[in-house]
Enzyme design. Structure first.
Site, PDB file in Angstrom:
ATOM      1  N   ILE A   5      -7.464  -9.359 -11.645  1.00 46.33           N
ATOM      2  CA  ILE A   5      -7.956  -8.796 -12.906  1.00 46.33           C
ATOM      3  C   ILE A   5      -9.477  -8.698 -12.831  1.00 46.33           C
ATOM      4  O   ILE A   5     -10.145  -9.606 -12.318  1.00 46.33           O
ATOM      5  CB  ILE A   5      -7.469  -9.648 -14.099  1.00 46.33           C
ATOM      6  CG1 ILE A   5      -5.959  -9.422 -14.280  1.00 46.33           C
ATOM      7  CG2 ILE A   5      -8.213  -9.278 -15.384  1.00 46.33           C
ATOM      8  CD1 ILE A   5      -5.326 -10.183 -15.418  1.00 46.33           C
ATOM      9  N   LEU A   6     -10.015  -7.578 -13.300  1.00 46.70           N
ATOM     10  CA  LEU A   6     -11.468  -7.377 -13.284  1.00 46.70           C
ATOM     11  C   LEU A   6     -12.018  -7.660 -14.680  1.00 46.70           C
ATOM     12  O   LEU A   6     -11.420  -7.234 -15.678  1.00 46.70           O
ATOM     13  CB  LEU A   6     -11.786  -5.943 -12.851  1.00 46.70           C
ATOM     14  CG  LEU A   6     -11.339  -5.598 -11.425  1.00 46.70           C
ATOM     15  CD1 LEU A   6     -11.401  -4.097 -11.180  1.00 46.70           C
ATOM     16  CD2 LEU A   6     -12.175  -6.349 -10.387  1.00 46.70           C
TER      17      LEU A   6
ATOM     18  N   MET B 129      -3.977  -6.864  -7.170  1.00 45.00           N
ATOM     19  CA  MET B 129      -3.426  -7.934  -7.997  1.00 45.00           C
ATOM     20  C   MET B 129      -4.479  -8.893  -8.559  1.00 45.00           C
ATOM     21  O   MET B 129      -4.196 -10.057  -8.804  1.00 45.00           O
ATOM     22  CB  MET B 129      -2.367  -8.712  -7.201  1.00 45.00           C
ATOM     23  CG  MET B 129      -1.190  -7.847  -6.774  1.00 45.00           C
ATOM     24  SD  MET B 129      -0.369  -7.044  -8.166  1.00 45.00           S
ATOM     25  CE  MET B 129       0.887  -6.099  -7.322  1.00 45.00           C
TER      26      MET B 129
ATOM     27  N   HIS C 224       0.607   1.157 -13.188  1.00 42.47           N
ATOM     28  CA  HIS C 224       1.386   0.003 -13.624  1.00 42.47           C
ATOM     29  C   HIS C 224       2.869   0.396 -13.650  1.00 42.47           C
ATOM     30  O   HIS C 224       3.218   1.469 -14.153  1.00 42.47           O
ATOM     31  CB  HIS C 224       0.933  -0.456 -15.017  1.00 42.47           C
ATOM     32  CG  HIS C 224       1.671  -1.670 -15.478  1.00 42.47           C
ATOM     33  ND1 HIS C 224       1.385  -2.930 -14.997  1.00 42.47           N
ATOM     34  CD2 HIS C 224       2.727  -1.792 -16.325  1.00 42.47           C
ATOM     35  CE1 HIS C 224       2.235  -3.791 -15.538  1.00 42.47           C
ATOM     36  NE2 HIS C 224       3.044  -3.133 -16.342  1.00 42.47           N
TER      37      HIS C 224
ATOM     38  N   ASN D 203      -5.661   2.708 -12.923  1.00 41.63           N
ATOM     39  CA  ASN D 203      -4.672   1.748 -12.417  1.00 41.63           C
ATOM     40  C   ASN D 203      -3.271   2.337 -12.577  1.00 41.63           C
ATOM     41  O   ASN D 203      -3.010   3.076 -13.517  1.00 41.63           O
ATOM     42  CB  ASN D 203      -4.762   0.450 -13.243  1.00 41.63           C
ATOM     43  CG  ASN D 203      -3.746  -0.590 -12.812  1.00 41.63           C
ATOM     44  OD1 ASN D 203      -3.558  -0.857 -11.624  1.00 41.63           O
ATOM     45  ND2 ASN D 203      -3.060  -1.198 -13.770  1.00 41.63           N
TER      46      ASN D 203
ATOM     47  N   GLY E 145       0.774  -1.235   0.000  1.00 40.99           N
ATOM     48  CA  GLY E 145       0.000   0.000   0.000  1.00 40.99           C
ATOM     49  C   GLY E 145       0.805   1.285   0.000  1.00 40.99           C
ATOM     50  O   GLY E 145       0.327   2.308   0.481  1.00 40.99           O
ATOM     51  N   THR E 146       2.013   1.264  -0.585  1.00 43.30           N
ATOM     52  CA  THR E 146       2.754   2.533  -0.628  1.00 43.30           C
ATOM     53  C   THR E 146       2.069   3.520  -1.582  1.00 43.30           C
ATOM     54  O   THR E 146       2.136   4.729  -1.356  1.00 43.30           O
ATOM     55  CB  THR E 146       4.229   2.334  -1.053  1.00 43.30           C
ATOM     56  OG1 THR E 146       4.283   1.823  -2.378  1.00 43.30           O
ATOM     57  CG2 THR E 146       4.959   1.406  -0.098  1.00 43.30           C
ATOM     58  N   ASN E 147       1.416   3.012  -2.603  1.00 40.75           N
ATOM     59  CA  ASN E 147       0.666   3.928  -3.473  1.00 40.75           C
ATOM     60  C   ASN E 147      -0.560   4.492  -2.766  1.00 40.75           C
ATOM     61  O   ASN E 147      -0.912   5.656  -2.949  1.00 40.75           O
ATOM     62  CB  ASN E 147       0.279   3.238  -4.783  1.00 40.75           C
ATOM     63  CG  ASN E 147       1.427   3.251  -5.775  1.00 40.75           C
ATOM     64  OD1 ASN E 147       1.785   4.299  -6.304  1.00 40.75           O
ATOM     65  ND2 ASN E 147       2.040   2.092  -5.989  1.00 40.75           N
TER      66      ASN E 147
HETATM   67  C1  GAR Z   1       3.306  -1.121  -7.436  1.00 35.46           C
HETATM   68  O1  GAR Z   1       4.586  -1.083  -7.968  1.00 35.46           O
HETATM   69  C2  GAR Z   1       2.268  -1.129  -8.541  1.00 35.46           C
HETATM   70  O2  GAR Z   1       2.610  -0.350  -9.635  1.00 35.46           O
HETATM   71  C3  GAR Z   1       2.260  -2.587  -8.906  1.00 35.46           C
HETATM   72  O3  GAR Z   1       2.363  -3.268  -7.669  1.00 35.46           O
HETATM   73  C4  GAR Z   1       3.054  -2.453  -6.718  1.00 35.46           C
HETATM   74  C5  GAR Z   1       2.189  -2.290  -5.481  1.00 35.46           C
HETATM   75  O4  GAR Z   1       2.872  -1.634  -4.452  1.00 35.46           O
HETATM   76  N1  GAR Z   1       1.081  -2.935  -9.640  1.00 35.46           N
HETATM   77  C6  GAR Z   1       1.064  -3.823 -10.630  1.00 35.46           C
HETATM   78  O5  GAR Z   1       2.038  -4.471 -10.955  1.00 35.46           O
HETATM   79  C7  GAR Z   1      -0.275  -4.002 -11.322  1.00 35.46           C
HETATM   80  N2  GAR Z   1      -0.120  -4.682 -12.563  1.00 35.46           N
HETATM   81  P1  GAR Z   1       2.105  -0.942  -3.243  1.00 35.46           P
HETATM   82  O6  GAR Z   1       1.142  -1.959  -2.635  1.00 35.46           O
HETATM   83  O7  GAR Z   1       3.193  -0.574  -2.284  1.00 35.46           O
HETATM   84  O8  GAR Z   1       1.381   0.284  -3.759  1.00 35.46           O
END
Ligand code: GAR
Length: 201
Positions: free
Chosen positions: A93-94, A91, A110, A108, A12-14
């Site tokens: 797919i919808l 993670m 990526h 999203n 969840g850093t995003n």
């Molecule tokens: C992030 O790097 C995001 O871009 C990627 O997973 C990580 C989640 O990190 N997403 C994908 O690869 C989707 N195809 P987070 O939980 O720390 O935000």
């Protein structure tokens, strides 16, 4: 004000970048109302609770099929009057059944410059492993609308990040997050929220 739900699976850093952006008013046209995780152990849930954001866990494993999983998510989104859905490290797919209901209302992030290293099977660290294996000199992150094609929807923002000689998948992942994802995701959320607001929802 646009009501936002963030869908997560892991660290969840995003999500944290979005919470911080709301506090610093980079995001001012929307508010994070709900965090949904498909995973009980996601640290993202702690981040939401620390910031008094409502959380909900919908485990795919506990559903009979994709349809039931998606119906449960939709129910939760409707109950919370969500206008915009942000996939932030989600993670799963919808299917088209889901994405067509929320046309241009799901975004999203990526961790590559789409159309490189994207689509089914490209997620998390794997994306950076493939970029290093290919020997590309530049990678980055993309924020896009979500449609029925994995990583195939309209691009909203991209940011490039240089690859260094001594990069490992982990160092690259961290730098792409810090220099690209955590910047363009909040900016994109504000941009789309503002557009939704100006349409009168
Ligand atoms: C992030 O790097 C995001 O871009 C990627 O997973 C990580 C989640 O990190 N997403 C994908 O690869 C989707 N195809 P987070 O939980 O720390 O935000």
């Amino acid at each position: 004000m646009v009501n936002i739900a963030v869908l997560v699976s892991g660290g969840g850093t995003n999500l944290q970048a979005l919470i911080d952006a709301e506090k610093s008013r980079i995001i001012k046209s929307g508010k994070i109302k709900l965090v949904i995780s498909n995973n009980y152990d996601a640290y993202a849930l702690e981040r939401a609770k620390n910031n008094k954001i409502k959380t909900s866990i919908i485990s795919k494993k506990e559903c009979v099929d994709q349809n039931q999983f998606e119906s449960k998510i939709i129910e939760e989104l409707k109950n919370n009057k969500i206008d915009l859905i942000v996939l932030a490290g989600f993670m799963c797919i919808l299917s088209e059944n889901f994405t067509k209901i929320y046309d241009h209302r799901i975004i999203n992030v990526h961790p590559s410059l789409i159309p490189s290293f994207c689509g089914e099977g490209y997620y998390g660290l794997k994306v950076h492993e493939c970029a290093l294996q290919k020997g590309v000199k530049v990678t980055g992150a993309t924020v896009h609308f979500v449609n029925e094609i994995p990583d195939g929807g309209e691009i909203i923002m991209q940011k490039a990040v240089k690859i260094l000689d001594n990069d490992t998948p982990k160092t690259l992942q961290k730098r792409v997050m810090r220099l690209a994802e955590w910047k363009i995701l909040p900016m994109s959320v504000e941009k789309v929220s503002k557009e939704i607001e100006s349409e009168g929802k």
